[in-house]
Design a protein around this motif. Structure first.
Motif, short mmCIF file in Angstrom:
data_model
loop_
_atom_site.label_atom_id
_atom_site.label_comp_id
_atom_site.label_asym_id
_atom_site.label_seq_id
_atom_site.Cartn_x
_atom_site.Cartn_y
_atom_site.Cartn_z
N ARG A 5 0.90 -1.17 0.00
CA ARG A 5 0.00 0.00 0.00
C ARG A 5 0.92 1.19 0.00
O ARG A 5 1.71 1.37 0.93
CB ARG A 5 -0.89 -0.04 1.24
CG ARG A 5 -1.55 1.27 1.60
CD ARG A 5 -2.78 1.51 0.71
NE ARG A 5 -3.51 2.67 1.15
CZ ARG A 5 -3.23 3.92 0.79
NH1 ARG A 5 -2.22 4.18 0.00
NH2 ARG A 5 -3.96 4.92 1.22
N TYR A 10 -3.63 8.03 -2.28
CA TYR A 10 -5.04 7.64 -2.20
C TYR A 10 -5.62 7.72 -3.60
O TYR A 10 -6.39 8.62 -3.92
CB TYR A 10 -5.79 8.54 -1.22
CG TYR A 10 -5.26 8.44 0.18
CD1 TYR A 10 -5.70 7.42 1.02
CD2 TYR A 10 -4.31 9.32 0.66
CE1 TYR A 10 -5.20 7.30 2.31
CE2 TYR A 10 -3.81 9.20 1.94
CZ TYR A 10 -4.27 8.19 2.76
OH TYR A 10 -3.77 8.07 4.03
N SER A 84 -7.86 13.06 -4.94
CA SER A 84 -7.48 12.01 -4.00
C SER A 84 -8.72 11.24 -3.59
O SER A 84 -9.81 11.78 -3.49
CB SER A 84 -6.83 12.64 -2.77
OG SER A 84 -6.65 11.68 -1.76
N ASN A 85 -8.54 9.96 -3.33
CA ASN A 85 -9.65 9.12 -2.88
C ASN A 85 -9.64 8.96 -1.36
O ASN A 85 -10.26 8.06 -0.83
CB ASN A 85 -9.56 7.74 -3.55
CG ASN A 85 -10.87 6.98 -3.48
OD1 ASN A 85 -11.93 7.58 -3.51
ND2 ASN A 85 -10.79 5.68 -3.38
N LYS A 86 -8.91 9.85 -0.67
CA LYS A 86 -8.83 9.76 0.79
C LYS A 86 -10.20 10.00 1.39
O LYS A 86 -10.91 10.93 1.05
CB LYS A 86 -7.84 10.79 1.34
CG LYS A 86 -7.58 10.63 2.82
CD LYS A 86 -6.48 11.54 3.29
CE LYS A 86 -6.21 11.27 4.75
NZ LYS A 86 -5.14 12.12 5.24
N LYS A 87 -10.55 9.10 2.29
CA LYS A 87 -11.88 9.19 2.91
C LYS A 87 -11.81 9.91 4.23
O LYS A 87 -10.87 10.00 4.89
CB LYS A 87 -12.44 7.79 3.09
CG LYS A 87 -12.66 7.16 1.74
CD LYS A 87 -13.12 5.73 1.86
CE LYS A 87 -13.53 5.23 0.52
NZ LYS A 87 -12.91 4.24 -0.11
#
Length: 87
Positions: A5, A10, A84-87
């Motif tokens: 990872r 992200y 970004s796919n940061k949640k």
């Protein structure tokens, strides 16, 4: 085989994207990474922890002969306008 990872990255999902745009953006990032890292090329992997995260992947920074791959992905995403796919 070892799963990684990439720390700080992200990227949009390709496996279960929330919509077609996220899938397309995820495919763009994946294509960038595939073009950046060539099979057989020497890389350096530095893990953040000695253990894996909840999905069994090691948290890592990756370097190749051109520099930090994590940073390159982030720069690519910004340049392409990929959020970004940061949640």
């Amino acid at each position: 085989s070892v799963s990684l990872r990439l720390v700080r990255v992200y990227a949009p999902e390709t496996y279960k994207p929330k919509d077609a745009t996220e899938k397309k953006n995820g495919q763009l990032v994946a294509a960038f990474l595939t073009s950046r890292l060539q099979a057989g090329e020497a890389i350096t992997v530095v893990t953040s922890k000695d253990k894996t995260e909840k999905y069994g992947r090691y948290l890592a920074e990756v370097w190749d002969s051109d520099g930090n791959v994590n940073d390159a992905i982030l720069q690519f995403m910004v340049g392409q306008g990929i959020p970004s796919n940061k949640k």
